[in-house]
Design an enzyme around this catalytic site. Structure first.
Site, PDB file in Angstrom:
ATOM      1  CG  HIS A   1      -2.302  -0.829   0.499  1.00 61.15           C
ATOM      2  ND1 HIS A   1      -2.229  -2.176   0.631  1.00 61.15           N
ATOM      3  CD2 HIS A   1      -3.301  -0.400   0.050  1.00 61.15           C
ATOM      4  CE1 HIS A   1      -3.445  -2.607  -0.003  1.00 61.15           C
ATOM      5  NE2 HIS A   1      -3.981  -1.502  -0.327  1.00 61.15           N
TER       6      HIS A   1
ATOM      7  CD  GLU B   1     -10.297  -7.812  -5.063  1.00 65.73           C
ATOM      8  OE1 GLU B   1      -9.471  -7.267  -5.348  1.00 65.73           O
ATOM      9  OE2 GLU B   1     -11.334  -7.827  -4.271  1.00 65.73           O
TER      10      GLU B   1
ATOM     11  CG  ASP C   1      -6.456  -8.890  -4.007  1.00 67.63           C
ATOM     12  OD1 ASP C   1      -5.215  -9.383  -3.465  1.00 67.63           O
ATOM     13  OD2 ASP C   1      -6.943  -7.865  -3.756  1.00 67.63           O
TER      14      ASP C   1
ATOM     15  CB  CYS D   1     -10.059  -0.758 -10.472  1.00 65.58           C
ATOM     16  SG  CYS D   1     -10.244  -2.153  -9.449  1.00 65.58           S
TER      17      CYS D   1
HETATM   18  C1  PEP Z   1      -6.931  -5.210  -6.676  1.00 65.11           C
HETATM   19  O1  PEP Z   1      -6.746  -6.214  -6.008  1.00 65.11           O
HETATM   20  O2  PEP Z   1      -6.250  -5.189  -7.845  1.00 65.11           O
HETATM   21  C2  PEP Z   1      -7.336  -3.968  -6.228  1.00 65.11           C
HETATM   22  C3  PEP Z   1      -7.587  -2.766  -6.858  1.00 65.11           C
HETATM   23  O3  PEP Z   1      -7.655  -3.907  -4.980  1.00 65.11           O
HETATM   24  P1  PEP Z   1      -6.624  -3.489  -3.673  1.00 65.11           P
HETATM   25  O4  PEP Z   1      -5.178  -3.335  -4.381  1.00 65.11           O
HETATM   26  O5  PEP Z   1      -6.994  -2.373  -2.863  1.00 65.11           O
HETATM   27  O6  PEP Z   1      -6.638  -5.032  -3.163  1.00 65.11           O
HETATM   28 MG    MG Z   2      -8.046  -6.576  -4.108  1.00 66.32          MG
END
Ligand code: PEP
Ligand code: MG
Length: 537
Positions: free
Chosen positions: A185, A426, A450, A497
């Site tokens: 993150h 995902e 994911d 996304c």
């Molecule tokens: C993903 O898993 O690609 C996603 C957009 O969600 P996060 O990165 O918050 O798990």
């Molecule tokens: Mg995710």
């Protein structure tokens, strides 16, 4: 000059002073108990600080040389500065705790030095603060608070998602962390903030770093400490070139995202907290395609109330002024742990109690969030999507729950708009049953971070596995193709996304596959638009 390397997670060049991140231990005891006991505690802390600094100083002399060691020598001398000691004594006598007295006196002296004409004396302001914070840390028996008085480059071991939400973002020019991975993150935050950053950097977290000049080269994955003149000049030129390139991209601001072959794609932004919406607008996104709503639950001690959530969402909707917003319901768990959720420690958190699994079993958490989302939809277009879905059954339960929320709000006379429901694809399971899921919802958004992790069985948080984490893997691309085809067969739209959506080497592939939307870091919108507009597809 010292030159080191790290894994770049966002390109660009930053030049500034180094700030070492220290963990915040919360509130200092403001008022002391017995003044004599506080004074004794202070005197003991001073001796501990002297030992720590002497040790560090020797290490620095061995590893970095005399000049750097002298910075710590100065801090050792400051521990005996009579004016500083008098200031602390006076504050303790007046009822302050030893820690508060050490900090306040440090701030007072630091401000005095910062106001002096002589640049050498000005630079000592940082040393005084550093010395005082060391005393505070010792007195509190833990870590000290963190603040950045000036813009600079943040150097840390690693940052948890809850720490990242508390950072003074307007001051951070770049991140360098010793740990972290390209998908962690901190990397996602760097992308939202549009700043060059390195993870897994070979940098020593020595207090002697504080205040020294650093250059971060997010293109080459290098950093330079105390750069010499030639390096400074070369990197400044590279930074200016990059700024010029970004200025050229401005030609794509406000332009429709349509390829030469006539394919239209919607370019949206990923954001974390409501205040990031400005970054989305500055980046010229056509809306927000992923609001990672769990960020509103991080960095606090209790659940946000329905009212707080509603205020946050409404702020985003209003600022977007008619542009679409997709809120992802909270995805706590795995790497995003929050103490007040009281979640048990798990052997395999990425495969554990996270995302929609929490929402479906904790109505007390899910209800306020869904009510807040519906209420915000009265102020502009809002869609909601659900993370970590693996079955049609889950989606039906969610839809039934949404129905009860709508009925509740209607009965209460609370207005809400037509909220589209979507599924985040995902997990490989969701991709493989996407033909059935498409019958249940109005859109899909593929979370490639994911999806890659679960398809390849590669922990996205494990830095050691970065070389194996391959979102271009044919298995991932095959699932992406399957998802959009199944979406279109049911007449619903599909977007991406995850970070892969911003991968320019795949933009044409996504156009060909027929993706309707890409949601990316705000700073990437213009270059993707340029790539789409120049494409023959
Ligand atoms: C993903 O898993 O690609 C996603 C957009 O969600 P996060 O990165 O918050 O798990
Ligand atoms: Mg995710």
């Amino acid at each position: 000059m010292y030159e080191g390397t790290g894994r770049p997670v966002y390109s660009g060049i930053a030049i500034g002073r180094a700030y070492l991140y220290r963990r915040n231990s919360g509130q200092l005891p403001a008022a002391g108990g017995d003044a004599a006991a506080e004074q004794l505690a202070f005197d003991q802390a001073r001796e501990t600080a002297r030992l720590q600094l002497t040790e560090l100083c020797e290490k620095t002399r061995r590893e970095l040389g005399e000049e750097q060691a002298m910075i710590l020598d100065v801090q050792i001398l400051m521990l005996d500065d009579l004016d500083y000691l008098d200031g602390v004594r006076g504050r303790i006598a007046a009822g302050a705790s030893a820690a508060q007295a050490a900090r306040d006196t440090g701030e007072e002296f630091s401000a005095l030095f910062a106001a002096l004409e002589d640049p050498y004396m000005q630079a000592r302001a940082v040393d005084i603060r550093d010395m005082a914070e060391r005393l505070v840390t010792i007195l509190c028996g833990g870590d000290s608070g963190f603040s950045m008085p000036e813009p600079g480059i943040l150097v840390a071991e690693d940052l948890t998602p809850s720490e990242t939400v508390q950072l003074p973002r307007d001051k951070i020019l770049a991140f360098i962390t010793r740990q972290g991975s390209a998908n962690s993150h901190i990397a996602i935050l760097a992308r939202i903030m549009n700043i060059p950053s390195l993870v897994q950097a070979d940098i020593a977290l020595d207090p002697a770093l504080e205040g020294r000049t650093l250059i971060v080269d997010g293109f080459a994955g290098r950093y330079y400490l105390d750069p010499d003149e030639a390096t400074l000049a070369a990197l400044t030129a590279k930074r200016d070139e990059e700024l010029a390139r970004r200025r050229q991209l401005e030609a794509y601001r406000g332009v429709p995202t349509v390829s030469r072959g006539g394919r239209r794609i919607q370019l949206m932004a990923n954001i974390g907290r409501p205040e990031d919406v400005q970054a989305a607008l500055d980046g010229d996104a056509e809306g927000v395609g992923l609001l990672r709503s769990e960020f509103m639950y991080l960095g606090r001690d209790n659940f946000p109330t329905e009212e707080e959530l509603f205020d946050g969402y409404r702020q985003v909707v209003e600022q977007l002024a008619g542009r679409p917003l997709v809120i992802r319901t909270l995805d706590i768990g795995a790497d995003k742990q929050v103490d007040y959720f009281g979640l048990e420690k798990e052997e395999n958190p990425a495969l554990g109690y996270r995302g929609i699994r929490i929402c479906l079993t904790r109505e007390d958490i899910f209800r306020p969030q869904m009510r807040a989302i519906y209420r915000a939809s009265a102020f502009g277009p809002v869609s909601v999507m659900f993370p970590m879905i693996i079955s049609v059954e889950e989606v039906r339960r969610i839809k039934a729950f949404c129905e009860t929320i709508r009925a509740e709000l209607t009965a209460e006379g609370v207005p809400f708009g037509p909220v589209e429901l979507g599924v985040m694809i995902e997990t490989p399971a969701a991709a493989l049953i996407s033909a059935d899921l498409a019958k249940e919802v109005q859109f899909f958004s593929v979370g490639t971070n994911d999806l890659t992790q679960y398809t390849l069985a590669i922990d996205r948080q494990n830095a050691k596995l970065d070389e194996f984490y391959d979102p271009h893997h044919p298995a991932v691309l095959a699932l992406l193709k399957m998802v959009v085809e199944n979406a279109h067969a049911q007449g619903i739209w599909a977007g991406i996304c995850g970070e892969l959506g911003a991968d320019l080497t795949l933009t044409e592939t996504f156009l060909r596959m027929g993706y309707d939307e890409l949601s990316v870091s705000p700073g990437r919108v213009l270059e993707i638009r340029k790539t789409v507009c120049e494409s023959e597809v």
